[in-house]
Design a protein around this motif. Structure first.
Motif, PDB file in Angstrom:
ATOM      1  N   PHE A   1      -7.256  10.815  -4.516  1.00  0.00           N
ATOM      2  CA  PHE A   1      -8.265  11.222  -3.540  1.00  0.00           C
ATOM      3  C   PHE A   1      -8.147  10.444  -2.224  1.00  0.00           C
ATOM      4  O   PHE A   1      -8.139  11.057  -1.144  1.00  0.00           O
ATOM      5  N   PRO A   2      -8.030   9.102  -2.252  1.00  0.00           N
ATOM      6  CA  PRO A   2      -7.820   8.369  -0.992  1.00  0.00           C
ATOM      7  C   PRO A   2      -6.534   8.797  -0.286  1.00  0.00           C
ATOM      8  O   PRO A   2      -6.487   8.845   0.946  1.00  0.00           O
ATOM      9  N   CYS A   3      -5.506   9.138  -1.084  1.00  0.00           N
ATOM     10  CA  CYS A   3      -4.238   9.590  -0.506  1.00  0.00           C
ATOM     11  C   CYS A   3      -4.428  10.907   0.247  1.00  0.00           C
ATOM     12  O   CYS A   3      -3.855  11.108   1.325  1.00  0.00           O
ATOM     13  N   LEU A   4      -5.230  11.787  -0.340  1.00  0.00           N
ATOM     14  CA  LEU A   4      -5.515  13.060   0.315  1.00  0.00           C
ATOM     15  C   LEU A   4      -6.230  12.842   1.638  1.00  0.00           C
ATOM     16  O   LEU A   4      -5.887  13.461   2.650  1.00  0.00           O
TER      17      LEU A   4
ATOM     18  N   HIS B   1       0.858  -1.194   0.000  1.00  0.00           N
ATOM     19  CA  HIS B   1       0.000   0.000   0.000  1.00  0.00           C
ATOM     20  C   HIS B   1       0.898   1.249   0.000  1.00  0.00           C
ATOM     21  O   HIS B   1       0.786   2.113   0.869  1.00  0.00           O
ATOM     22  N   THR B   2       1.752   1.336  -0.984  1.00  0.00           N
ATOM     23  CA  THR B   2       2.786   2.374  -1.028  1.00  0.00           C
ATOM     24  C   THR B   2       2.219   3.783  -0.956  1.00  0.00           C
ATOM     25  O   THR B   2       2.619   4.589  -0.110  1.00  0.00           O
ATOM     26  N   ALA B   3       1.274   4.094  -1.844  1.00  0.00           N
ATOM     27  CA  ALA B   3       0.741   5.460  -1.926  1.00  0.00           C
ATOM     28  C   ALA B   3       0.053   5.871  -0.637  1.00  0.00           C
ATOM     29  O   ALA B   3       0.273   6.978  -0.121  1.00  0.00           O
ATOM     30  N   LEU B   4      -0.771   4.992  -0.083  1.00  0.00           N
ATOM     31  CA  LEU B   4      -1.505   5.320   1.148  1.00  0.00           C
ATOM     32  C   LEU B   4      -0.554   5.453   2.334  1.00  0.00           C
ATOM     33  O   LEU B   4      -0.718   6.341   3.182  1.00  0.00           O
ATOM     34  N   THR B   5       0.441   4.575   2.394  1.00  0.00           N
ATOM     35  CA  THR B   5       1.400   4.624   3.505  1.00  0.00           C
ATOM     36  C   THR B   5       2.182   5.929   3.480  1.00  0.00           C
ATOM     37  O   THR B   5       2.309   6.616   4.499  1.00  0.00           O
TER      38      THR B   5
ATOM     39  N   ALA C   1       6.202  12.550  -1.369  1.00  0.00           N
ATOM     40  CA  ALA C   1       5.518  13.110  -2.543  1.00  0.00           C
ATOM     41  C   ALA C   1       5.863  12.325  -3.806  1.00  0.00           C
ATOM     42  O   ALA C   1       4.984  11.993  -4.611  1.00  0.00           O
ATOM     43  N   VAL C   2       7.136  12.016  -3.996  1.00  0.00           N
ATOM     44  CA  VAL C   2       7.574  11.257  -5.175  1.00  0.00           C
ATOM     45  C   VAL C   2       6.978   9.854  -5.166  1.00  0.00           C
ATOM     46  O   VAL C   2       6.511   9.346  -6.198  1.00  0.00           O
ATOM     47  N   GLU C   3       6.982   9.209  -3.985  1.00  0.00           N
ATOM     48  CA  GLU C   3       6.428   7.863  -3.886  1.00  0.00           C
ATOM     49  C   GLU C   3       4.939   7.851  -4.222  1.00  0.00           C
ATOM     50  O   GLU C   3       4.443   6.943  -4.904  1.00  0.00           O
ATOM     51  N   ILE C   4       4.215   8.865  -3.761  1.00  0.00           N
ATOM     52  CA  ILE C   4       2.768   8.954  -4.033  1.00  0.00           C
ATOM     53  C   ILE C   4       2.521   9.156  -5.522  1.00  0.00           C
ATOM     54  O   ILE C   4       1.664   8.491  -6.122  1.00  0.00           O
ATOM     55  N   MET C   5       3.280  10.069  -6.135  1.00  0.00           N
ATOM     56  CA  MET C   5       3.096  10.355  -7.561  1.00  0.00           C
ATOM     57  C   MET C   5       3.418   9.140  -8.416  1.00  0.00           C
ATOM     58  O   MET C   5       2.719   8.831  -9.380  1.00  0.00           O
ATOM     59  N   GLU C   6       4.497   8.438  -8.073  1.00  0.00           N
ATOM     60  CA  GLU C   6       4.885   7.268  -8.858  1.00  0.00           C
ATOM     61  C   GLU C   6       3.878   6.131  -8.710  1.00  0.00           C
ATOM     62  O   GLU C   6       3.637   5.367  -9.646  1.00  0.00           O
TER      63      GLU C   6
END
Length: 272
Positions: free
Chosen positions: A248-251, A86-90, A233-238
């Protein structure tokens, strides 16, 4: 602190700051001067014991070290699982934590002047450059692990500076996580000894800065936190590809992380 230090891009020093123990932590470590060794060499057992009790704050260190140790041994697999699956959420959660921590530190500044702004900008630029570096190839000999422990621990007690990310740059992060998982005691003990030596020296410098140049140091640390935001930020974008459905869930998770830290800081501030 142990849970945070496992994660590249997140600092255990940030957690210490939020929970209100940061100043106590730095001062308690810097007060260890090993003066109790002299009575021991003279065979003065009572002087040795009295010296240890005077220099080392056991009521503070015992629960702290036990907590960090338990986190390292039990949560390393959980954190790495979340980062992999769960990279982006983490990392969104970590993003919220770091932003909230910078806000908390900003609230501690008594004044905003050109000097403080300048040091904040310097801290942000230096950290941004640091986290943009590519991991270096390294061997895993005990001497390399020893010096990696010395270097990484200095970052671990700085809010906003990730000791685990520094280990990643040094090429030791995955190797040391494996050593923790599989209980390779030679590597673990070597790393811990290096970390102890590193933190005892660095804490004295940090304690001096906090006591004599508190606001400039705090401003610099705010910049460090802001500069470190590049990592999550980079991990979320990638991971999301900047897709709205994924962002949206990331926000939401970032806001939850931010709110959690603000609530915790309010709670601990009330207790103090």
């Amino acid at each position: 602190m142990g849970s945070a230090d496992i994660v590249p891009g997140v600092s255990g020093g940030t957690i210490a700051l939020i929970t209100g123990i940061y100043g106590h932590l730095v001062e308690a470590i810097s007060n260890i001067k090993f003066g109790f060794i002299k009575p021991l060499l003279k065979g003065d057992g009572r002087g040795f014991i009295n010296g240890i009790l005077e220099e080392i704050d056991f009521k503070f260190f015992i629960p702290l070290v036990l907590g960090i140790g338990v986190a390292f041994l039990t949560l390393a697999k959980v954190v790495t699982y979340c980062m992999d699956v769960h990279t982006a959420l983490t990392y969104s959660f970590f993003l919220g934590l770091i932003i909230a921590s910078a806000v908390i530190l900003f609230k501690k500044l008594n004044e905003i002047n050109l000097k403080n702004i300048l040091f904040a900008i310097i801290g942000a630029i230096l950290t941004y450059i640091f986290v943009s570096l590519n991991p270096m190839a390294a061997h895993h000999s005990l001497i390399i692990i020893f010096f990696s422990g010395m270097i990484a621990i200095c970052a671990m007690i700085l809010p906003g500076v990730s000791g685990s990310f520094l280990l990643l740059l040094l090429g030791q992060y995955e190797y040391m996580l494996t050593a923790l998982h599989e209980l390779h005691f030679a590597e673990i003990i070597t790393f811990v000894v290096g970390a102890l030596i590193g933190i005892l020296g660095f804490s004295k410098i940090l304690n001096y800065l906090l006591k004599n140049h508190e606001h400039v140091t705090m401003a610099f640390l705010i910049g460090v936190m802001l500069g470190s935001l590049k990592v999550p930020a980079v991990e979320i974008m990638e991971s999301t590809g900047l897709n709205f459905a994924g962002l949206f869930p990331c926000l939401i998770v970032s806001v939850i992380g931010f709110a959690l830290i603000i609530i915790l800081e309010t709670k601990f501030d009330y207790i103090e």
